[in-house]
Scaffold this motif. Structure first.
Motif, PDB file in Angstrom:
ATOM      1  N   THR A 182     -45.974  -0.088  59.682  1.00 12.57           N
ATOM      2  CA  THR A 182     -47.375  -0.446  59.911  1.00 12.57           C
ATOM      3  C   THR A 182     -48.088  -0.715  58.592  1.00 12.57           C
ATOM      4  O   THR A 182     -48.971  -1.573  58.512  1.00 12.57           O
ATOM      5  CB  THR A 182     -48.103   0.671  60.674  1.00 12.57           C
ATOM      6  N   THR A 183     -47.688   0.000  57.535  1.00 15.37           N
ATOM      7  CA  THR A 183     -48.326  -0.205  56.225  1.00 15.37           C
ATOM      8  C   THR A 183     -48.011  -1.585  55.674  1.00 15.37           C
ATOM      9  O   THR A 183     -48.899  -2.300  55.186  1.00 15.37           O
ATOM     10  CB  THR A 183     -47.860   0.874  55.238  1.00 15.37           C
ATOM     11  N   SER A 184     -46.732  -1.988  55.737  1.00 18.02           N
ATOM     12  CA  SER A 184     -46.359  -3.295  55.192  1.00 18.02           C
ATOM     13  C   SER A 184     -46.955  -4.423  56.015  1.00 18.02           C
ATOM     14  O   SER A 184     -47.367  -5.459  55.466  1.00 18.02           O
ATOM     15  CB  SER A 184     -44.835  -3.424  55.125  1.00 18.02           C
ATOM     16  N   LEU A 185     -47.045  -4.243  57.338  1.00 15.48           N
ATOM     17  CA  LEU A 185     -47.654  -5.284  58.170  1.00 15.48           C
ATOM     18  C   LEU A 185     -49.153  -5.370  57.905  1.00 15.48           C
ATOM     19  O   LEU A 185     -49.714  -6.476  57.812  1.00 15.48           O
ATOM     20  CB  LEU A 185     -47.396  -4.995  59.646  1.00 15.48           C
ATOM     21  N   LYS A 186     -49.814  -4.232  57.766  1.00 16.26           N
ATOM     22  CA  LYS A 186     -51.246  -4.240  57.478  1.00 16.26           C
ATOM     23  C   LYS A 186     -51.518  -4.954  56.160  1.00 16.26           C
ATOM     24  O   LYS A 186     -52.451  -5.763  56.060  1.00 16.26           O
ATOM     25  CB  LYS A 186     -51.774  -2.809  57.418  1.00 16.26           C
ATOM     26  N   ARG A 187     -50.706  -4.664  55.139  1.00 15.17           N
ATOM     27  CA  ARG A 187     -50.893  -5.306  53.832  1.00 15.17           C
ATOM     28  C   ARG A 187     -50.749  -6.817  53.950  1.00 15.17           C
ATOM     29  O   ARG A 187     -51.490  -7.584  53.321  1.00 15.17           O
ATOM     30  CB  ARG A 187     -49.887  -4.739  52.842  1.00 15.17           C
ATOM     31  N   LEU A 188     -49.802  -7.269  54.778  1.00 11.81           N
ATOM     32  CA  LEU A 188     -49.587  -8.704  54.934  1.00 11.81           C
ATOM     33  C   LEU A 188     -50.747  -9.353  55.688  1.00 11.81           C
ATOM     34  O   LEU A 188     -51.232 -10.417  55.286  1.00 11.81           O
ATOM     35  CB  LEU A 188     -48.270  -8.943  55.678  1.00 11.81           C
ATOM     36  N   LEU A 189     -51.201  -8.727  56.761  1.00 11.18           N
ATOM     37  CA  LEU A 189     -52.291  -9.314  57.539  1.00 11.18           C
ATOM     38  C   LEU A 189     -53.603  -9.314  56.764  1.00 11.18           C
ATOM     39  O   LEU A 189     -54.473 -10.157  57.008  1.00 11.18           O
ATOM     40  CB  LEU A 189     -52.473  -8.544  58.848  1.00 11.18           C
TER      41      LEU A 189
END
Length: 505
Positions: free
Chosen positions: A226-233
């Motif tokens: 969830t952290t890596s996806l949040k950073r990307l979005l």
């Protein structure tokens, strides 16, 4: 000092790779290899290799565990693991220290006992000599100055590239090919879908679980979190923008600079995502400039649609309403879940329950009807009405900045006025982003949400987190009123005993 005798002096090899150098991942091995050769040439023997990897020596308050271990052990000549040593060998002085205080602490520790040695690829250095110590300090000062210049050049290089519309350097970003300009079709489609689903209310955790099930990996071939996806979005690169120091890069007219790479989503979509993240961080501001309640965030995945949303409406003996959240329970002679008030020991009254599937079905229909009504109103809302006001503020800022640069206004006048203008600009930009979020939500066809509601997630249907997001967008809560005597939780379903508390339009 080193005397090239048959009994070599034991020394420690110290290597440092920092993020403000051009050294690659192999630099550590190369440094230690050079240090060993230097030690052999001087008649020393490397007994321990200590490394501080990806750590700058020029930044204050930076913890260098390897360096500190050496400094602490030098007076006794014994490392923490019991290794004895009589000196240190490094590639060169700037690998050891770039701050005068660090260099002085090292020299003091090394010279506390006689006979300690120090050397680099240029040979042995007598740190017991004041002249050599002074030369070392001068070198450290110049290294620090050069490090600062390098960081300034790098910051300016990044800003120049951003203002020219060029992509950031480094490894490729998920969604683009190795050239960092062209979309990678499969990844770009996943990203675009994730943006739309997040705007529609799907949780990051739900999207990540779906990607993990499909075997989707990051650009570095790792599992998504969830952290890596949040950073990307959160990265404005998705729509063609760049952000440096937490701020979008704008041109001289106050407009965001559009990059030359292929975007994955529209600016309006990314602004909607950014507004949602800002709201969750507690920074949501209403149109009147006052804080307003942000939508609640589920911090765990619920298994049932209305957990924590239904509240007990039974009146207690003291005349007050219970208002406890209903919890899901199961009974052996009932195949459906039951929403029931918690026991008195858990803050409830324990005197109310309702058949869960019937409640879910009824509230679902209410919510979908409400969202369809809201969608038709929002679609007629038109564009954001304060665009001209934002352009006026940005024009005033640009004019004031140009006057200050040309010495047409004093520093006092500039800084006394620029802060208020910048704050007003920030508030307007945030309001525009929230308007974009609302528009993007309305742009999604609610009839499609209705179609997907009862489909399984693997067939494109909505999962529980997505459904709960729609429910929470429409409702504060649902008050469940008690039934008459003789009717249990599984008696005849009466929708009039469910009182929805709607959110304001």
């Amino acid at each position: 000092m080193g005397d090239n005798s048959d009994s070599p002096l034991p020394v420690v090899s110290y290597a440092r790779i920092s993020d403000d150098t051009e050294d690659d991942a192999h630099g550590v091995r190369n440094q230690h290899r050079t240090n060993r050769r230097t030690a052999e040439r001087l008649g020393w023997q490397v007994v321990k290799e200590i490394t501080d990897n990806d750590i700058s020596a020029s930044k204050a308050n930076t913890a260098r565990e390897g360096f500190q271990e050496i400094v602490a052990a030098l007076p006794s000549g014994v490392l923490a693991d019991g290794t004895r040593f009589d000196g240190v060998v490094v590639l060169n002085d700037d690998r050891l220290a770039r701050r005068a205080a660090d260099y002085e602490s090292f020299v003091e520790a090394l010279t506390e006992e006689p006979g300690r040695v120090f050397g680099d690829e240029h040979g042995e250095k007598d740190l017991y000599s004041e002249t050599v110590e002074g030369m070392g300090l001068v070198g450290v000062v110049f290294s620090k100055i050069e490090a600062r210049k390098t960081r300034r050049r790098m910051r300016q290089w990044h800003r120049d590239r951003a203002e020219d519309g060029k992509p950031p350097g480094g490894r490729r970003t998920f969604g683009w090919r190795e050239d960092r300009m062209t979309r990678e079709p499969t990844e770009a489609k996943l990203l675009a879908d994730a943006v739309e689903e997040f705007i529609a209310g799907r949780s990051l955790n739900s999207i990540v679980r779906d990607w993990q099930r499909l075997g989707v990996k990051t650009s570095t071939d790792r599992d998504w979190t969830t952290t890596s996806l949040k950073r990307l979005l959160q990265n404005p690169r998705l729509c063609g923008y760049r952000r440096i120091g937490g701020q979008l890069v704008h041109d001289d007219h106050g407009r965001p600079v559009v990059g030359a790479w292929e975007p994955v989503v529209t600016p309006e979509q990314w602004q909607a995502v950014d507004a949602l993240f800002r709201a969750r961080a507690g920074h949501r501001i209403g149109s009147d400039g006052k804080p307003v309640e942000a939508l609640p965030v589920d911090h765990r995945e619920h298994r049932y649609l209305l957990s924590g949303i239904l509240r007990c409406g039974k009146t207690k003996p003291d005349g007050t309403v219970c208002n406890a959240q209903l919890r899901v329970t199961r009974q052996r002679d009932c195949k459906h879940h039951i929403y029931a008030c918690a026991t008195k020991g858990r803050g409830g009254c324990g005197g109310l329950g309702r058949r869960g599937d019937k409640v879910d079905e009824y509230i679902t229909e209410l919510v979908l009807a409400k969202l369809e009504q809201r969608q038709s109103v929002t679609k007629d809302a038109g564009p954001w009405v304060k665009e001209a006001e934002l352009e006026r503020i940005e024009s005033k800022l640009a004019t004031l900045t140009a006057q200050w640069k040309n010495d047409q206004v004093t520093d006092d006048f500039f800084f006394a006025n620029v802060r208020d203008l910048e704050q007003e600009r920030t508030n307007l930009r945030n309001e525009r982003a929230r308007h974009a979020a609302t528009t993007q939500r309305a742009a999604r066809d609610t009839s499609d949400v209705r179609r997907r509601w009862n489909l399984p997630p693997e067939e494109g249907g909505l999962d529980i987190p997505q459904k709960r997001a729609y429910v929470r967008e429409a409702l504060h809560a649902v008050i469940v009123l008690p039934v008459g005597k003789g009717n249990g939780s599984r008696g005849n379903f009466n929708p009039d005993l469910l009182v929805p508390v709607w959110r304001e339009e």
